[in-house]
Scaffold this active site. Structure first.
Site, short mmCIF file in Angstrom:
data_model
loop_
_atom_site.label_atom_id
_atom_site.label_comp_id
_atom_site.label_asym_id
_atom_site.label_seq_id
_atom_site.Cartn_x
_atom_site.Cartn_y
_atom_site.Cartn_z
N ASP A 124 38.42 37.98 40.77
CA ASP A 124 37.41 39.04 40.71
C ASP A 124 37.99 40.41 40.41
O ASP A 124 39.20 40.61 40.48
CB ASP A 124 36.59 39.10 42.02
CG ASP A 124 37.43 38.69 43.23
OD1 ASP A 124 38.59 39.13 43.30
OD2 ASP A 124 36.93 37.93 44.06
N ASN A 171 31.98 36.89 56.18
CA ASN A 171 30.65 36.28 56.05
C ASN A 171 30.68 34.95 55.29
O ASN A 171 29.64 34.42 54.91
CB ASN A 171 29.69 37.25 55.35
CG ASN A 171 30.15 37.59 53.93
OD1 ASN A 171 31.13 37.04 53.44
ND2 ASN A 171 29.43 38.49 53.28
N HIS A 195 32.15 34.36 52.27
CA HIS A 195 32.20 34.37 50.80
C HIS A 195 33.54 33.84 50.28
O HIS A 195 34.56 33.93 50.96
CB HIS A 195 31.90 35.76 50.22
CG HIS A 195 32.93 36.82 50.44
ND1 HIS A 195 32.62 38.13 50.74
CD2 HIS A 195 34.30 36.80 50.38
CE1 HIS A 195 33.73 38.84 50.86
NE2 HIS A 195 34.76 38.05 50.65
N GLU A 251 28.56 35.97 47.57
CA GLU A 251 28.08 36.33 48.90
C GLU A 251 27.03 35.32 49.39
O GLU A 251 26.48 34.55 48.58
CB GLU A 251 27.46 37.73 48.85
CG GLU A 251 28.45 38.84 48.42
CD GLU A 251 29.44 39.23 49.53
OE1 GLU A 251 29.82 38.38 50.36
OE2 GLU A 251 29.85 40.41 49.55
C1 F6R Z 1 39.61 38.62 46.72
C2 F6R Z 1 38.48 37.73 47.04
C3 F6R Z 1 37.85 37.76 48.39
C4 F6R Z 1 38.86 37.87 49.53
C5 F6R Z 1 38.14 37.92 50.87
C6 F6R Z 1 39.11 38.06 52.03
O1 F6R Z 1 40.07 38.41 45.41
O2 F6R Z 1 38.06 37.00 46.20
O3 F6R Z 1 37.06 36.61 48.55
O4 F6R Z 1 39.71 36.77 49.48
O5 F6R Z 1 37.25 38.99 50.89
O6 F6R Z 1 39.73 39.31 51.95
P1 F6R Z 1 40.96 39.67 52.92
O7 F6R Z 1 42.08 38.78 52.55
O8 F6R Z 1 41.25 41.11 52.61
O9 F6R Z 1 40.49 39.45 54.31
#
Ligand code: F6R
Length: 260
Positions: free
Chosen positions: A67, A136, A138, A143
């Protein structure tokens, strides 16, 4: 699902790096799907160490990130492009022409998302997709309640994710509300998924992903339908799992050829 629980995030990062390294060493043109955020940073450091001690080369790797924020150019220090270069790629021998991230700054987003899917397809698909998980549930930035059939496209972040991601910005208002993310269907086409999670704040999402019903309320639960998923957790992230002892038992009694 293969569930591997380690005492600390550091031990999980080493295990994650070994899994990535094994994929790289057993493919001619390894295709890696990569994630950003806090979770994979330790694993990237381990991979850099392997490279610097001449155990691993990224020369033949092709990468696709999950992303990117919409509206941020690659040189913006909050962009995921900047994150990947400064935290990982700049410290390896990867050929940057083989590095791909969704373009959050494209004039024609529809065309750019279509091209991203085609590039993944033309590279032969993703051999190993590294994932984190949101508090959450995702994966990527898909989401809760989004479609399981979604492909790379512009998505709106939930208020929870904006809050979680705001630690990297001066104020929550600065966090872009839109992202370009691989869809759930894109992620599900990867040949192998490696999801890493640490800390008690991920424990509820982890329980729903592994032991909850398949539901778009927890997008990561779709991974129950994937044929090859490895989940690496620290003790804290695994503390709500009902069958935790069983997962440890399964790992302990695996046959040699099933172990990494
Ligand atoms: C990032 C992504 C997100 C993160 C998730 C966890 O490229 O796709 O799904 O992996 O938000 O983020 P952290 O590791 O910062 O807790």
């Amino acid at each position: 699902m293969e569930i591997l629980i380690r005492n600390t995030p550091e031990a999980g990062a080493k295990l994650g790096a070994n899994i990535v390294s094994k994929i790289i060493q057993t493919r001619d043109k390894p295709v890696l799907g990569l994630a950003t955020g806090a979770t994979p940073l330790r694993m990237y450091k381990e991979l850099i160490k392997m490279h610097q001690s001449n155990q691993l080369s990224f020369r033949d790797c092709i990468t696709f990130n999950l992303d990117e924020y919409k509206g941020l150019p690659p040189e913006n220090k909050h962009s995921y492009h900047f994150y990947m270069m400064s935290n990982f790629f700049d410290h390896t021998d990867i050929d940057t022409k083989n590095v791909h991230l969704p373009n959050g700054f494209a004039n024609d987003l529809r065309e750019s998302c279509r091209k991203y899917e085609k590039l993944i397809h033309d590279a032969g698909g993703i051999d190993l997709q590294v994932l984190g998980i949101g508090t959450n549930g995702h994966i990527g930035f898909n989401e809760p309640t989004g479609s399981f059939a979604s492909r790379t496209w512009v998505k709106i972040l939930s208020k929870q994710t904006i809050k979680d991601n705001s630690t990297y910005f001066e104020t929550p208002e600065e966090v872009p509300q839109h992202v370009v993310t691989m869809g759930i269907a894109t992620i599900m086409e990867s040949k192998h998924c490696l999801l890493i999670a640490n800390g008690a704040k991920k424990a509820d999402a982890i329980r729903k992903m592994i032991e909850g019903p398949l539901s778009a309320s927890c997008p990561a639960s779709i991974l129950q339908m994937h044929p090859r998923v490895t989940i690496v957790l620290d003790e804290e992230a695994s503390y709500l799992l009902t069958f935790k002892d069983h997962y440890k038992w399964v790992e302990k009694n695996k046959l040699d050829w099933q172990l990494y």
